[in-house]
Write an enzyme that holds these catalytic residues in place. Structure first.
Site, PDB file in Angstrom:
ATOM      1  N   TYR A 255       0.855  -1.200   0.000  1.00 10.10           N
ATOM      2  CA  TYR A 255       0.000   0.000   0.000  1.00 10.10           C
ATOM      3  C   TYR A 255       0.883   1.238   0.000  1.00 10.10           C
ATOM      4  CZ  TYR A 255      -5.002  -0.502   0.077  1.00 10.10           C
ATOM      5  OH  TYR A 255      -6.291  -0.659  -0.322  1.00 10.10           O
TER       6      TYR A 255
ATOM      7  N   ARG B   2      -1.173  -2.466 -18.644  1.00 10.04           N
ATOM      8  CA  ARG B   2      -2.514  -1.871 -18.592  1.00 10.04           C
ATOM      9  C   ARG B   2      -2.525  -0.807 -17.492  1.00 10.04           C
ATOM     10  NH1 ARG B   2      -6.972  -2.985 -20.894  1.00 10.04           N
ATOM     11  NH2 ARG B   2      -5.743  -4.384 -22.160  1.00 10.04           N
TER      12      ARG B   2
ATOM     13  N   ASP C 276      -6.700  13.804 -24.398  1.00  8.06           N
ATOM     14  CA  ASP C 276      -6.641  12.387 -24.043  1.00  8.06           C
ATOM     15  C   ASP C 276      -5.935  11.679 -25.205  1.00  8.06           C
ATOM     16  OD1 ASP C 276      -7.038   9.716 -23.629  1.00  8.06           O
ATOM     17  OD2 ASP C 276      -9.195   9.855 -23.262  1.00  8.06           O
TER      18      ASP C 276
ATOM     19  N   LYS D  60      -1.835   0.877 -24.975  1.00  6.54           N
ATOM     20  CA  LYS D  60      -2.258   0.781 -26.385  1.00  6.54           C
ATOM     21  C   LYS D  60      -1.010   0.964 -27.262  1.00  6.54           C
ATOM     22  CE  LYS D  60      -6.587   3.085 -25.133  1.00  6.54           C
ATOM     23  NZ  LYS D  60      -7.600   2.144 -24.723  1.00  6.54           N
TER      24      LYS D  60
ATOM     25  N   GLU E 117      -0.546   4.859  -0.455  1.00  7.38           N
ATOM     26  CA  GLU E 117      -1.356   6.069  -0.720  1.00  7.38           C
ATOM     27  C   GLU E 117      -0.510   7.306  -0.462  1.00  7.38           C
ATOM     28  OE1 GLU E 117      -5.162   6.021   1.212  1.00  7.38           O
ATOM     29  OE2 GLU E 117      -5.587   4.030   0.443  1.00  7.38           O
TER      30      GLU E 117
ATOM     31  N   THR F 246      -3.527   6.230 -21.685  1.00  7.95           N
ATOM     32  CA  THR F 246      -3.336   4.872 -21.190  1.00  7.95           C
ATOM     33  C   THR F 246      -1.892   4.511 -21.528  1.00  7.95           C
ATOM     34  OG1 THR F 246      -4.069   3.957 -23.295  1.00  7.95           O
ATOM     35  CG2 THR F 246      -5.720   4.094 -21.557  1.00  7.95           C
TER      36      THR F 246
END
Ligand code: PLP
Length: 475
Positions: A63, A278, A240, A272, A65, A269
Site C-alpha cells: 500500500y 494496462r 486524451d 495501447k 497512498e 493509457t
C-alpha cells in the site's frame, strides 16, 4: 534472454498449476489464442516480456497512498523509487513539466484530470473567497455554494460516433453526469474535424474544459489550433492521447501534432500504442501539478506499485530508437492496410488514415458492424465493430469495423503483409451475407460460404508463423 524467461515462465506456471490448474491452463490458452489470431484491435498491443514480468512481483503487496516522499503508509521507500523513475521517464520522453504515474487505467486518468481541473479552477478560488484553507473549514452554506459551482461546469468533447471516448462527456458516463456537456462532431461530408465549426460551438457554449483526443478517429489533430480555440474562450485544453501516445513517444506526431506543448493537461493509457502495462498516466503543466498530485486519495485508491514499475520499464523502452522505428512502421502499416482495403472496394471513413486506425464502413458490403466483426472472428481476424459518424445502425449493431496496426506491427508485420491482410478482410466480407428472415436482412446473423473461415484461418496462419509472438517462449 527469451530462453531464460521461458524457463522462468514454465516454473511460475507450474507453481500456479499446483494451486489452481484452471488458471494455469487459461494462461497457456490465452498465449496460444493470441499467437493464432490476427489482432487488429486498435487499442491492443503485445507488451514486452520484461514489461509483463515486472508486473508479477511483491510490489503488488504494498500500500502506498500519497505521493513520492509523502505517503500515508510506512515502508514505501522502494515504491518511491518506482514512482519517481516512472514519472522521470514520462517527463523526459514527452517533454512534460510534470507526470503522475498512479492512475489505474485511462478512465481513472481522465476522472482524476477532471477533478484536478475542477479543484484548480473552482475549489481553490472558492476556498480563498471563503477564507478557508481546506473544505473541512467551510460552513454548511459555503459548502453548498461550492457544490453548486462544481455541478454547473461545462465540458465540450468529441462525440462518441465521431470517434470520441465515453469519458469525453458521454451522458451515461460519469463525465456526462459531473459536467454540463456538449459534443462536437466531424464534417458530415468529409468525416474530418472542422476547426471553424468547433470554434463557433465553443464561443456559444463557453466551456470550462475542451477535450481533444479520440478512440476511433483515423486522422491527426492539430493541437496548436485546439489551443487557439481554447484560448479564444478562456477554456482549459485537456488532451486524451490514450490511443496515439505511442506515436507521440515515437516522434511520429511532432510540432502542431504533439499535444504536450499545447495542452494544460494530457491523459493517456499506457497499454495501447505505447505498448506498456494496462494503466494510465497524466502529464500536466506545472500550474496543475499540485492539483493532479491529489489524485490519490481524491479519486484513486492505493496505487498499483507493480504496474507503476512496469510503466517505468515500458517508458524506458519507448525512449529507444527501436521504438521510434516501431511507431513509424505502425503508421506505414495502417496506410498500407487502408490502401489495400480501398483498392478492393472497401469504403473508409475519411477515405484513408494518417495514424494507426482504419475505420471501415461495412455497409458497402451489405453488412452491419456486428455481422462483419463476427464473420472476421470466425476467419481468425480479431477486430471490433464501431460506430461511424451519424451511424444509421446505432451503437450496438453499428456500421463500421475499427482496425488498428499497433499489435501486428509489434509482431513484425510489413506493408506487404498488411496488403495481404486487406485482401483476406475483403474476401471474407464480400462473401458474407446477412441472414434473411421474412424477406428482410437481419442485423446480427449472417451466412458464410463453407470453407471460407477455415481457408482464411490457414492464410492468416502463414503470415502469423512468419512473425512469431514472443519467439522462443515455450510453455
Ligand atoms: N481514453 C480513450 C481515448 C480510450 O480509447 C480509452 C479506452 O479505450 C480510455 C480512455 C479508457 O482506458 P481504460 O480502458 O484503460 O480505462
Amino acid at each position: 534472454m527469451t530462453e531464460a524467461l521461458s524457463g522462468a515462465y514454465q516454473t511460475l506456471l507450474a507453481a500456479i498449476e499446483a494451486v489452481e490448474p484452471r488458471i494455469a491452463q487459461a494462461t497457456r490458452d490465452e498465449l496460444k489464442d493470441q499467437r493464432a489470431s490476427l489482432k487488429l484491435i486498435a487499442s491492443e498491443n503485445y507488451a514486452s516480456l520484461p514489461v509483463l514480468a515486472t508486473m508479477g512481483t511483491w510490489f503488488s503487496d504494498k500500500y502506498a497512498e500519497g505521493t513520492v516522499g509523502h505517503r500515508f503508509y510506512a515502508g514505501c521507500q522502494n515504491v518511491d523509487t518506482v514512482e519517481a523513475v516512472a514519472a522521470e521517464h514520462a517527463r523526459e520522453l514527452f517533454g512534460a513539466d510534470y507526470a503522475y504515474a498512479q492512475p489505474h487505467s485511462g478512465i481513472y486518468a481522465n476522472v482524476t484530470a477532471y477533478w484536478a481541473i475542477l479543484a484548480h479552477h473552482i475549489e481553490m478560488p472558492a476556498l480563498k473567497e471563503f477564507g478557508a484553507k481546506n473544505v473541512s473549514e467551510l460552513s454548511e452554506a459555503d459548502w453548498e455554494t461550492l457544490r453548486a459551482r462544481f455541478g454547473n461546469q461545462r465540458l465540450l468533447g468529441m462525440s462518441l460516433d465521431a470517434g470520441g471516448h465515453l469519458t469525453h462527456g458521454f451522458r451515461p458516463n460519469i463525465s456526462g453526469k459531473m459536467f454540463h456537456q456538449r459534443s462536437y462532431g466531424t464534417d458530415p461530408s468529409t468525416g474530418l474535424l472542422d476547426y471553424d465549426a468547433l470554434a463557433k460551438q465553443a464561443a456559444e457554449f463557453k466551456p470550462l474544459i475542451i477535450v481533444a483526443g479520440y478512440s476511433a478517429y483515423p486522422r491527426r489533430v492539430n493541437f496548436a489550433k485546439m489551443r487557439e480555440i481554447a484560448d479564444s474562450v478562456g477554456a482549459v485544453l485537456m488532451v486524451d492521447m490514450a490511443h496515439f501516445a505511442g506515436l507521440v513517444a515515437g516522434k511520429v506526431f511532432q510540432g502542431d501534432e504533439d499535444p504536450v506543448p499545447f495542452a494544460d493537461v494530457v491523459t493517456t493509457t499506457t497499454h495501447k500504442s505505447l505498448r506498456g502495462p494496462r494503466g494510465g498516466l497524466i502529464l500536466a503543466k506545472q500550474d496543475y501539478a499540485s492539483d493532479v498530485d491529489r489524485g490519490c486519495p481524491m479519486v484513486l485508491g492505493g496505487p498499483l506499485p507493480h504496474v507503476m514499475a512496469a510503466k517505468a520499464v515500458a517508458l524506458a523502452e519507448a525512449k529507444t530508437e527501436a521504438f521510434q522505428d516501431y511507431a513509424h512502421r505502425v503508421v506505414d502499416n495502417a496506410r498500407a492496410l487502408a490502401e489495400g482495403l480501398m483498392k478492393r472496394g472497401g469504403k473508409l471513413v475519411t477515405d484513408g488514415t494518417d495514424n494507426h486506425i482504419v475505420l471501415l464502413d461495412v455497409t458497402s458490403f451489405g453488412l452491419t458492424g456486428r455481422q462483419a466483426e463476427s464473420a472476421l472472428l470466425d476467419a481468425g481476424i480479431v477486430a471490433n465493430r464501431n460506430s461511424v459518424p451519424n451511424d444509421p445502425n446505432g451503437a450496438w449493431y453499428t456500421s463500421g469495423v475499427r482496425l488498428g496496426t499497433p499489435a501486428l506491427t509489434t509482431r513484425g508485420f510489413t506493408t506487404s503483409d498488411m496488403d495481404e491482410v486487406a485482401a483476406m478482410i475483403t474476401d471474407v466480407l464480400k462473401a458474407t451475407e446477412p441472414t434473411v428472415k421474412d424477406g428482410k436482412p437481419g442485423k446480427a446473423k449472417y451466412e458464410m460460404p463453407a470453407g471460407l473461415a477455415q481457408g482464411t484461418q490457414e492464410r492468416a496462419g502463414k503470415l502469423l508463423d512468419s512473425h512469431p509472438l514472443y519467439p522462443g517462449l515455450e510453455l
